[in-house]
Design an enzyme around this catalytic site. Sequence first.
Site, PDB file in Angstrom:
ATOM      1  N   SER A  41      -8.581   8.698 -15.633  1.00 53.07           N
ATOM      2  CA  SER A  41      -7.318   8.202 -14.961  1.00 53.07           C
ATOM      3  C   SER A  41      -7.416   8.143 -13.336  1.00 53.07           C
ATOM      4  O   SER A  41      -6.737   7.181 -12.780  1.00 53.07           O
ATOM      5  CB  SER A  41      -6.078   8.384 -15.499  1.00 53.07           C
ATOM      6  OG  SER A  41      -5.839   9.847 -15.287  1.00 53.07           O
ATOM      7  N   ASP A 331       3.088  10.041 -10.386  1.00 52.32           N
ATOM      8  CA  ASP A 331       3.911  10.611 -11.626  1.00 52.32           C
ATOM      9  C   ASP A 331       3.455  12.030 -11.710  1.00 52.32           C
ATOM     10  O   ASP A 331       3.204  12.708 -10.766  1.00 52.32           O
ATOM     11  CB  ASP A 331       3.207   9.582 -12.752  1.00 52.32           C
ATOM     12  CG  ASP A 331       1.863   9.648 -13.231  1.00 52.32           C
ATOM     13  OD1 ASP A 331       1.369  10.843 -12.754  1.00 52.32           O
ATOM     14  OD2 ASP A 331       1.306   8.908 -13.964  1.00 52.32           O
ATOM     15  N   HIS A 334      -0.543  12.259 -11.490  1.00 54.47           N
ATOM     16  CA  HIS A 334      -1.446  11.320 -10.784  1.00 54.47           C
ATOM     17  C   HIS A 334      -1.067  11.367  -9.325  1.00 54.47           C
ATOM     18  O   HIS A 334       0.327  11.197  -8.990  1.00 54.47           O
ATOM     19  CB  HIS A 334      -1.732  10.127 -11.164  1.00 54.47           C
ATOM     20  CG  HIS A 334      -1.923  10.033 -12.759  1.00 54.47           C
ATOM     21  ND1 HIS A 334      -1.353   9.855 -13.676  1.00 54.47           N
ATOM     22  CD2 HIS A 334      -3.350  10.294 -13.382  1.00 54.47           C
ATOM     23  CE1 HIS A 334      -2.077  10.064 -14.821  1.00 54.47           C
ATOM     24  NE2 HIS A 334      -3.407  10.289 -14.736  1.00 54.47           N
TER      25      HIS A 334
END
Length: 356
Positions: A41, A331, A334
Amino acid sequence: MSSRRHGMKAVVVVVVIAHVLLCHVAGGGGGVPAVIVFGDSTADTGNNNFIQTMARGNYPPYGRDFAGGVATGRFSNGRLAADFVSEALGLPPAVPPYLDPSHSIHQLASGVSFASAGTGLDNITAQILSAMTLSQQIDHFRQYKEKLRWAKGEAAAHHIISQALYILSVGTSDFLHNYLVFPIRGNRFTLPRYEAYLAGAAAGAVRAVHGLGGRRVKLAGLPPLGCLPVERTINPDRPGDCNEMYNMVALSFNARLKRLIGRLNWELPGAQVEYVDQYSILSAIIAKPWEYGFGNSMQGCCGTGFVETGILCALDDALACDDADKYVFFDAVHPSERAYKIIADAFINTTSPVFH
Ligand SMILES: *[C@@H]1O[C@H](CO)[C@@H](O)[C@H](O)[C@H]1NC(C)=O
Ligand SMILES: *[C@@H]1O[C@H](CO)[C@@H](O)[C@H](O)[C@H]1NC(C)=O
């Protein structure tokens, strides 16, 4: 005598013009024609939008500071480090995802991401969230190379593949989803053995890229795992503080990666594999956020900031912070776009001279 002098001048002028032209053809980035990205990610620019998986970031508040406010699938409010690196090389400001059918092979020729959120060095990690394994990403790279040869011809394809900058950013999910927090692999491996196994998988990925013609490979180390907001929240000993054990694991794995890189450069002809130190810059920012213009390095911007990532961020979109630039994390796992920009700057400042 004088005509000879004129002759010399003419030669000098021609050489200078030729040099300028060559530099121009090579682009602003000292001859890097493309940025080619693999990983999780931290590097997925939208591939997971096109596969069956829970690990997606293609809904608000993700992307709210991206051009046009579009949620592209990037797990951040804006761009990722690889996007900033691409831009710094004079290449496009956003690296397109391979699986998006709206990009032609001609667009992908100046950069592409094969990354898939939720994946790991370990195939089992990818299975947890149905992400694409690294082997699948390499298969796509092989396919991409064929498409390039078809579209651009052998010589141009060879130039792109051999001169591109390859970025491999993966490993966090192996430790968090698969070992430390959920000890799926804990039955089979001791921690040092699991680290060795993962380093072996990283070596396999670098060898595969090299085997397909890649030379400049940047292998990103782990971030300070224990300081990701969600790991602070669930820290059993001191809730709210960084989990120092997790940080030690990240440091130990990073040391292993550095040794591995030394061996790979010795083993693989022409390889220029380099370590990317995310750990130092992120720890520095987290320890003294105000020095980098941040107000909060302990919680994510979305939701309550303590635990939310992915779809949980969308559920309580109204709770998201006003200005993500003030947050190190967007978040609970991340980094925010501005943190990614600083990570990219640190990378650009310390990496070999492909940047001018
Ligand atoms: C993952 O699976 C692929 C395909 O089944 C295999 O080639 C590869 O070696 C596996 N990777 C690891 C690290 O076990
Ligand atoms: C990178 O270098 C620039 C120019 O020297 C400097 O202003 C910036 O602070 C550096 N950034 C990082 C993160 O090292």
